[in-house]
Design a protein around this motif. Structure first.
Motif, mmCIF file in Angstrom:
data_model
loop_
_atom_site.group_PDB
_atom_site.id
_atom_site.type_symbol
_atom_site.label_atom_id
_atom_site.label_comp_id
_atom_site.label_asym_id
_atom_site.label_seq_id
_atom_site.Cartn_x
_atom_site.Cartn_y
_atom_site.Cartn_z
ATOM 1 N N PHE A 204 40.177 131.144 6.709
ATOM 2 C CA PHE A 204 39.807 129.723 6.754
ATOM 3 C C PHE A 204 39.021 129.338 5.500
ATOM 4 O O PHE A 204 39.274 128.281 4.892
ATOM 5 N N ALA A 205 38.076 130.180 5.121
ATOM 6 C CA ALA A 205 37.307 129.909 3.900
ATOM 7 C C ALA A 205 38.209 129.923 2.677
ATOM 8 O O ALA A 205 38.032 129.122 1.756
ATOM 9 N N LEU A 206 39.190 130.829 2.665
ATOM 10 C CA LEU A 206 40.127 130.899 1.546
ATOM 11 C C LEU A 206 40.939 129.617 1.423
ATOM 12 O O LEU A 206 41.258 129.173 0.317
ATOM 13 N N ALA A 207 41.278 129.004 2.555
ATOM 14 C CA ALA A 207 42.090 127.790 2.541
ATOM 15 C C ALA A 207 41.289 126.553 2.147
ATOM 16 O O ALA A 207 41.848 125.596 1.600
ATOM 17 N N VAL A 208 39.988 126.554 2.421
ATOM 18 C CA VAL A 208 39.185 125.335 2.254
ATOM 19 C C VAL A 208 38.257 125.397 1.041
ATOM 20 O O VAL A 208 38.143 124.430 0.270
ATOM 21 N N ALA A 209 37.589 126.543 0.852
ATOM 22 C CA ALA A 209 36.493 126.618 -0.124
ATOM 23 C C ALA A 209 36.910 126.331 -1.568
ATOM 24 O O ALA A 209 36.186 125.609 -2.273
ATOM 25 N N PRO A 210 38.033 126.874 -2.091
ATOM 26 C CA PRO A 210 38.362 126.590 -3.498
ATOM 27 C C PRO A 210 38.523 125.103 -3.790
ATOM 28 O O PRO A 210 38.092 124.615 -4.845
ATOM 29 N N TRP A 211 39.130 124.372 -2.861
ATOM 30 C CA TRP A 211 39.314 122.933 -3.068
ATOM 31 C C TRP A 211 37.981 122.200 -3.004
ATOM 32 O O TRP A 211 37.725 121.294 -3.818
ATOM 33 N N ALA A 212 37.141 122.583 -2.067
ATOM 34 C CA ALA A 212 35.827 121.948 -1.948
ATOM 35 C C ALA A 212 34.963 122.236 -3.175
ATOM 36 O O ALA A 212 34.282 121.349 -3.694
ATOM 37 N N ALA A 213 35.003 123.484 -3.641
ATOM 38 C CA ALA A 213 34.221 123.851 -4.833
ATOM 39 C C ALA A 213 34.747 123.119 -6.064
ATOM 40 O O ALA A 213 33.958 122.673 -6.915
ATOM 41 N N ALA A 214 36.059 122.982 -6.176
ATOM 42 C CA ALA A 214 36.632 122.268 -7.320
ATOM 43 C C ALA A 214 36.197 120.807 -7.327
ATOM 44 O O ALA A 214 35.835 120.254 -8.384
ATOM 45 N N ALA A 215 36.199 120.171 -6.167
ATOM 46 C CA ALA A 215 35.738 118.787 -6.084
ATOM 47 C C ALA A 215 34.260 118.674 -6.443
ATOM 48 O O ALA A 215 33.845 117.736 -7.148
ATOM 49 N N ALA A 216 33.462 119.628 -5.977
ATOM 50 C CA ALA A 216 32.029 119.604 -6.288
ATOM 51 C C ALA A 216 31.778 119.813 -7.771
ATOM 52 O O ALA A 216 30.862 119.214 -8.354
ATOM 53 N N LEU A 217 32.585 120.658 -8.407
ATOM 54 C CA LEU A 217 32.431 120.896 -9.854
ATOM 55 C C LEU A 217 32.749 119.644 -10.645
ATOM 56 O O LEU A 217 32.079 119.332 -11.645
ATOM 57 N N ARG A 218 33.766 118.920 -10.237
ATOM 58 C CA ARG A 218 34.102 117.668 -10.943
ATOM 59 C C ARG A 218 32.943 116.678 -10.846
ATOM 60 O O ARG A 218 32.646 115.957 -11.806
ATOM 61 N N ILE A 219 32.314 116.636 -9.669
ATOM 62 C CA ILE A 219 31.173 115.729 -9.503
ATOM 63 C C ILE A 219 29.995 116.191 -10.354
ATOM 64 O O ILE A 219 29.304 115.372 -10.979
ATOM 65 N N ALA A 220 29.762 117.499 -10.425
ATOM 66 C CA ALA A 220 28.620 118.029 -11.178
ATOM 67 C C ALA A 220 28.772 117.790 -12.676
ATOM 68 O O ALA A 220 27.778 117.537 -13.369
ATOM 69 N N VAL A 221 29.995 117.871 -13.168
ATOM 70 C CA VAL A 221 30.221 117.737 -14.616
ATOM 71 C C VAL A 221 30.334 116.271 -15.027
ATOM 72 O O VAL A 221 30.008 115.916 -16.167
ATOM 73 N N SER A 222 30.766 115.410 -14.122
ATOM 74 C CA SER A 222 30.967 114.003 -14.467
ATOM 75 C C SER A 222 29.635 113.285 -14.718
ATOM 76 O O SER A 222 28.583 113.706 -14.288
#
Length: 222
Positions: A204-222
């Protein structure tokens, strides 16, 4: 996609090998925690055997937390993370590769040294094996969920503390079922259900976490 995945994994592993102090710090912290507990609770064999799975899992959880800041911080500081976000390659795949490298340098060593913990707590071989197997199945959750917390707090002051507050509640299920697998073997109960739930949490973490982390990274860098 596979070439990109393994290129990122190889890069992160090479960077980790150049900073051996960080790797040793994680393993050393894990060993210190499981060593200090017997000194604090006493040398009663029965008590140590009963609490060993929980103590080892808590030590693994804390050691994983200690290593989370290195997931994205260096790439964020030198601008590499911004280039990753701007590249046409899927950011979630890059995050997954970085998490996999983190697990190889954190989860695998912790799993290996859990065998030493079995000797220290005088566990039976079957219990030690179940403990190591549960860590092998469950430590990916620590890296995957931790990546979301590390991404959400990237660049913030006291980010490590905030990461701990965010991810610790989410670690509780894998802690319960991971430690429960070894505890079940200790009382001669089949651990299959615990292993299946631990593996399901990882998937479950494998299916959800990479996408959530990618979205959070975009917010952090923007």
């Amino acid at each position: 996609m596979l070439k990109l995945f393994f290129a990122v994994v190889r890069r992160d592993l090479m960077l980790a090998m150049r900073q051996k102090a960080d790797l040793l710090q994680t393993v050393f912290f894990f060993l210190v925690v499981i060593t200090l507990v017997p000194l604090g609770v006493g040398a009663e064999t029965g008590l140590l055997r009963s609490i060993a799975p929980g103590i080892v899992w808590v030590a693994a959880l804390l050691a994983a937390l200690l290593s989370l800041p290195r997931l994205f911080a260096q790439d964020f500081a030198d601008g590499t993370l911004e280039q990753m976000i701007l590249s046409p390659d899927p950011l979630a795949l890059i995050v997954l590769a970085k998490v996999f490298a983190h697990w190889l340098t954190t989860g695998i060593p912790i799993t290996v040294f859990s065998l030493l913990a079995g000797l220290m707590f005088d566990l039976e071989p079957a219990v030690t094996g179940a403990l190591a197997a549960s860590l092998l199945l469950g430590t990916p959750v620590l890296s995957l969920i931790g990546s979301v917390g590390a991404a959400l707090t990237l660049g913030l002051r006291a980010g490590s503390v905030l990461t701990s507050l965010l991810v610790l509640p989410l670690y509780i299920p894998v802690l319960i079922f991971g430690a429960g697998a070894a505890g079940a073997v200790a009382v001669s109960v089949a651990p299959g259900a615990y292993f299946l739930i631990t593996a399901a949490l990882s998937l479950f973490a494998l299916a959800v976490a990479p996408w959530a982390a990618a979205a959070a990274l975009r917010i952090a860098v923007s």
